[in-house]
Design an enzyme around this catalytic site. Structure first.
Site, PDB file in Angstrom:
ATOM      1  N   ARG A   1     -21.801  50.638  34.751  1.00 24.59           N
ATOM      2  CA  ARG A   1     -22.795  49.617  35.114  1.00 24.59           C
ATOM      3  C   ARG A   1     -22.211  48.210  34.975  1.00 24.59           C
ATOM      4  O   ARG A   1     -22.628  47.289  35.668  1.00 24.59           O
ATOM      5  CB  ARG A   1     -24.061  49.807  34.263  1.00 24.59           C
ATOM      6  CG  ARG A   1     -23.840  49.665  32.786  1.00 24.59           C
ATOM      7  CD  ARG A   1     -24.947  50.303  31.955  1.00 24.59           C
ATOM      8  NE  ARG A   1     -24.806  51.751  31.858  1.00 24.59           N
ATOM      9  CZ  ARG A   1     -25.649  52.537  31.188  1.00 24.59           C
ATOM     10  NH1 ARG A   1     -26.703  52.034  30.569  1.00 24.59           N
ATOM     11  NH2 ARG A   1     -25.456  53.824  31.156  1.00 24.59           N
TER      12      ARG A   1
ATOM     13  N   LYS B   1     -14.519  58.511  23.822  1.00 21.93           N
ATOM     14  CA  LYS B   1     -15.100  59.829  24.062  1.00 21.93           C
ATOM     15  C   LYS B   1     -14.401  60.868  23.185  1.00 21.93           C
ATOM     16  O   LYS B   1     -13.286  60.632  22.710  1.00 21.93           O
ATOM     17  CB  LYS B   1     -14.891  60.224  25.534  1.00 21.93           C
ATOM     18  CG  LYS B   1     -15.735  59.441  26.525  1.00 21.93           C
ATOM     19  CD  LYS B   1     -15.508  59.945  27.941  1.00 21.93           C
ATOM     20  CE  LYS B   1     -16.307  59.149  28.960  1.00 21.93           C
ATOM     21  NZ  LYS B   1     -17.777  59.327  28.833  1.00 21.93           N
TER      22      LYS B   1
ATOM     23  N   ASP C   1     -18.592  52.721  26.409  1.00 23.47           N
ATOM     24  CA  ASP C   1     -18.534  53.879  27.313  1.00 23.47           C
ATOM     25  C   ASP C   1     -19.566  53.770  28.444  1.00 23.47           C
ATOM     26  O   ASP C   1     -19.539  54.553  29.388  1.00 23.47           O
ATOM     27  CB  ASP C   1     -18.749  55.164  26.503  1.00 23.47           C
ATOM     28  CG  ASP C   1     -18.302  56.410  27.257  1.00 23.47           C
ATOM     29  OD1 ASP C   1     -17.631  56.264  28.299  1.00 23.47           O
ATOM     30  OD2 ASP C   1     -18.618  57.518  26.792  1.00 23.47           O
TER      31      ASP C   1
ATOM     32  N   ASP D   1     -11.761  57.091  32.487  1.00 22.87           N
ATOM     33  CA  ASP D   1     -12.755  56.617  31.525  1.00 22.87           C
ATOM     34  C   ASP D   1     -12.541  57.292  30.171  1.00 22.87           C
ATOM     35  O   ASP D   1     -12.959  58.430  29.966  1.00 22.87           O
ATOM     36  CB  ASP D   1     -14.172  56.908  32.056  1.00 22.87           C
ATOM     37  CG  ASP D   1     -15.262  56.410  31.120  1.00 22.87           C
ATOM     38  OD1 ASP D   1     -14.944  55.658  30.177  1.00 22.87           O
ATOM     39  OD2 ASP D   1     -16.443  56.768  31.346  1.00 22.87           O
TER      40      ASP D   1
HETATM   41  N1  BES Z   1     -18.426  58.301  33.468  1.00 25.77           N
HETATM   42  C1  BES Z   1     -19.421  58.498  32.464  1.00 25.77           C
HETATM   43  C2  BES Z   1     -20.568  59.386  32.929  1.00 25.77           C
HETATM   44  C3  BES Z   1     -20.224  60.841  33.122  1.00 25.77           C
HETATM   45  C4  BES Z   1     -20.242  61.692  32.051  1.00 25.77           C
HETATM   46  C5  BES Z   1     -19.961  61.312  34.369  1.00 25.77           C
HETATM   47  C6  BES Z   1     -19.954  63.017  32.220  1.00 25.77           C
HETATM   48  C7  BES Z   1     -19.681  62.651  34.542  1.00 25.77           C
HETATM   49  C8  BES Z   1     -19.680  63.493  33.483  1.00 25.77           C
HETATM   50  C9  BES Z   1     -20.024  57.155  32.043  1.00 25.77           C
HETATM   51  O1  BES Z   1     -19.177  56.071  32.087  1.00 25.77           O
HETATM   52  C10 BES Z   1     -20.468  57.314  30.643  1.00 25.77           C
HETATM   53  O2  BES Z   1     -19.635  57.490  29.803  1.00 25.77           O
HETATM   54  N2  BES Z   1     -21.777  57.260  30.427  1.00 25.77           N
HETATM   55  C11 BES Z   1     -22.322  57.417  29.147  1.00 25.77           C
HETATM   56  C12 BES Z   1     -23.407  56.392  29.002  1.00 25.77           C
HETATM   57  C13 BES Z   1     -23.926  56.253  27.592  1.00 25.77           C
HETATM   58  C14 BES Z   1     -22.856  55.682  26.697  1.00 25.77           C
HETATM   59  C15 BES Z   1     -25.140  55.402  27.603  1.00 25.77           C
HETATM   60  C16 BES Z   1     -22.891  58.821  29.041  1.00 25.77           C
HETATM   61  O3  BES Z   1     -23.429  59.324  30.016  1.00 25.77           O
HETATM   62  O4  BES Z   1     -22.740  59.425  27.991  1.00 25.77           O
HETATM   63 ZN    ZN Z   2     -17.611  56.203  33.396  1.00 21.08          ZN
HETATM   64 MN    MN Z   3     -18.076  55.823  30.287  1.00 19.86          MN
END
Ligand code: BES
Ligand code: ZN
Ligand code: MN
Length: 487
Positions: free
Chosen positions: A345, A271, A341, A264
């Site tokens: 979902r 990121k 990101d 990711d």
């Molecule tokens: N895979 C990440 C969530 C994650 C972050 C898991 C850090 C483990 C450690 C997910 O896909 C993500 O990036 N989520 C975002 C959502 C936001 C953009 C609403 C997040 O949590 O920042």
């Molecule tokens: Zn993710």
């Molecule tokens: Mn993500």
């Protein structure tokens, strides 16, 4: 782990030819049933001031006269609960770390007859301790030597009870190890294609039916949300479906859905660089589904289980989905992708809709979904979300009994309002506040026809820092839940 366990009677403790005896003491004195040789050694250590029989205390006694095993380690547990015994075993294994121990004998003193849950907890501690990542590290030491665990018990009845726990523990341990290994594999070694190959391998070794839907199949079905995440990547996406059949075909299956983002980057909503390497674990949900399926296929409970793993990378690129793009999900509902990101979902929603075709008794999705859940619950408990009280209670109970706990989070409809969009049926993100809950509410929009729960394992699927790596959670929780459903 290749840890074959057996159970024997106690009069043999001092004559047992193990490489080490680990004595776990409950309480502040040794019960009379403990082998006299060990009793003597403990008494001497106490007299010398080397050992105090108080919770948390421990000692490595080395060679003990009269004890055939050349090493004795003693740890005093907080109490006789499986959780406390596991913690004591973890300490004891640390005392013995690095020693050439192929065969470890464990004796629990002062906790009455060993229960299945205690035996299972011991196996968990041992498997955790012997796991070693080697796949891409040729310089890693040779495979760990500990291959045999003996739990000392007092009677045939106790042996029978403990064996139930050992068998269950070993099956879960193998599933946990598989999940850890998959999660630890770097993104270039664990692509969606590698996950699909892994599924087929599991299918062959454990007699499971496996289907892999390619991009064109997903297109034909209308999985516009899943495919929007995949479109930025050069790696072909794979939509993996695995079936375990342990009951009549007519019995409604349970379905597990695992997030399988093999890396990711965040996509166009890229990121930052810090710790981005950890995003190779973003298939931790998928890994736990593989591990659970493996444990279930070993234990063969009377139930039907379907595992669904949407697998893809989330990459930026000339073809990548852009903020503001609107895609059509398999359910027909449209989604405005405000943040690329929030991709988990987007792949899970199509997998949840796909799960409807199995007319399941219940569906549980498992995902490293939000940083917000990690902030809320840290690394101790996974986040549990479900509008169904009964299903939530069953998963909570499974987490406790498996020593792989979760915590229920709210799913009030007010949180759903954050997902309103001017340009689609919903947006894929809300504001930062309550981010783990809005993520769950997004998924809930695809579960109207399902009995559904969601586990956010962002904080529990791996550890950061020096001991960086996958934990294999929540394989134990899921296996316990499934076994309870078969009863
Ligand atoms: N895979 C990440 C969530 C994650 C972050 C898991 C850090 C483990 C450690 C997910 O896909 C993500 O990036 N989520 C975002 C959502 C936001 C953009 C609403 C997040 O949590 O920042
Ligand atoms: Zn993710
Ligand atoms: Mn993500």
């Amino acid at each position: 782990m290749d840890c074959r366990s057996l159970v024997i009677a106690p009069e043999a403790t001092s004559r047992l030819s193990a490489d080490a005896v680990l004595l776990l003491v409950v309480g502040e004195s040794l019960p009379p049933a403990v082998d006299a040789v060990i009793g003597q050694a403990v008494a001497e250590a106490q007299a010398q001031g080397d050992l105090v029989l108080k919770p948390g205390k421990q000692a490595y006694l080395g060679r003990v006269p009269g004890l055939k095993a050349p090493r004795l380690a003693v740890v005093v547990a907080k109490d006789g609960s499986p959780k406390a015994l596991k913690a004591a075993a973890v300490s004891g294994l640390a005392l013995l770390k690095g020693l050439a121990i192929k065969h470890l004998a464990v004796q629990i003193a002062g906790a009455g007859e060993a229960t299945a849950a205690q035996a299972e907890a011991l196996v968990q501690a041992v498997t955790d301790a012997v796991y070693l990542y080697r796949a891409t590290k040729p310089s890693a030491p040779a495979a760990p030597v500990l291959a045999k665990l003996t739990l000392l018990v007092g009677s045939k009845a106790e042996a029978a009870t403990a064996t139930i726990g050992l068998v269950r523990g070993l099956a879960i341990a193998e599933g946990v190890t598989l999940a850890r290994e998959l999660a630890n594999l770097p993104g270039n070694h664990c692509t969606p294609s590698v996950l699909a190959a892994q599924a087929r391998k599991l299918g062959r070794s454990h007699g499971l039916r496996v289907e892999v839907l390619e991009r064109r199949h997903c297109e034909a079905l209308g999985m516009g949300s899943f495919l929007s995440v995949a479109q930025g990547s050069a790696e072909p996406p794979k939509f993996i479906v695995m079936h375990y059949q342990g009951a009549a075909k007519t019995q409604a299956p349970l379905v597990l859905v695992g997030k399988g983002i093999t890396f990711d980057t965040g996509g166009i909503s890229l990121k930052t660089a810090g710790e981005m390497d950890e995003m190779k674990f973003d298939m931790g949900g998928a890994a736990s589904v593989f591990g659970t399926l493996r444990a279930i296929a070993e234990l063969k409970p009377k139930l039907n289980l379907v595992a669904v793993v949407p697998a893809t990378e989330n990459m930026p690129g000339g073809r990548a989905v852009k903020p503001g793009d609107v895609v059509k999900s398999l359910s027909g509902q449209t989604i405005e992708i405000l943040n690329t990101d929030a991709e988990g979902r987007l792949i899970l929603c199509d997998a949840l809709t796909y799960a409807e075709r199995f007319k399941p008794a219940a569906v549980v999705d498992i995902a490293t979904l939000t940083g917000a859940c990690m902030i809320a619950l840290g690394g101790v408990r996974s986040g549990l979300f479900s509008p169904d009280d009964e299903l939530a209670a069953a998963l909570l109970a499974a987490g406790e009994s498996a020593l792989d706990p979760c915590w229920r989070m709210p799913t009030d409809d007010e949180y759903d309002e954050a997902l309103k969009s001017n340009f689609a049926d919903m947006a894929n993100v809300g504001p930062r506040a309550g981010g783990a809950i809005t993520a769950a509410k997004f998924l809930q929009r695809f579960t109207a026809k399902l009995r559904w729960a969601h586990l956010d394992i962002a904080g529990t699927a791996w550890k950061s820092g020096a001991a960086k790596g996958g934990t294999g959670r929540p394989v134990a929780l899921l296996t316990h839940w499934l076994l309870a459903q078969a009863k």
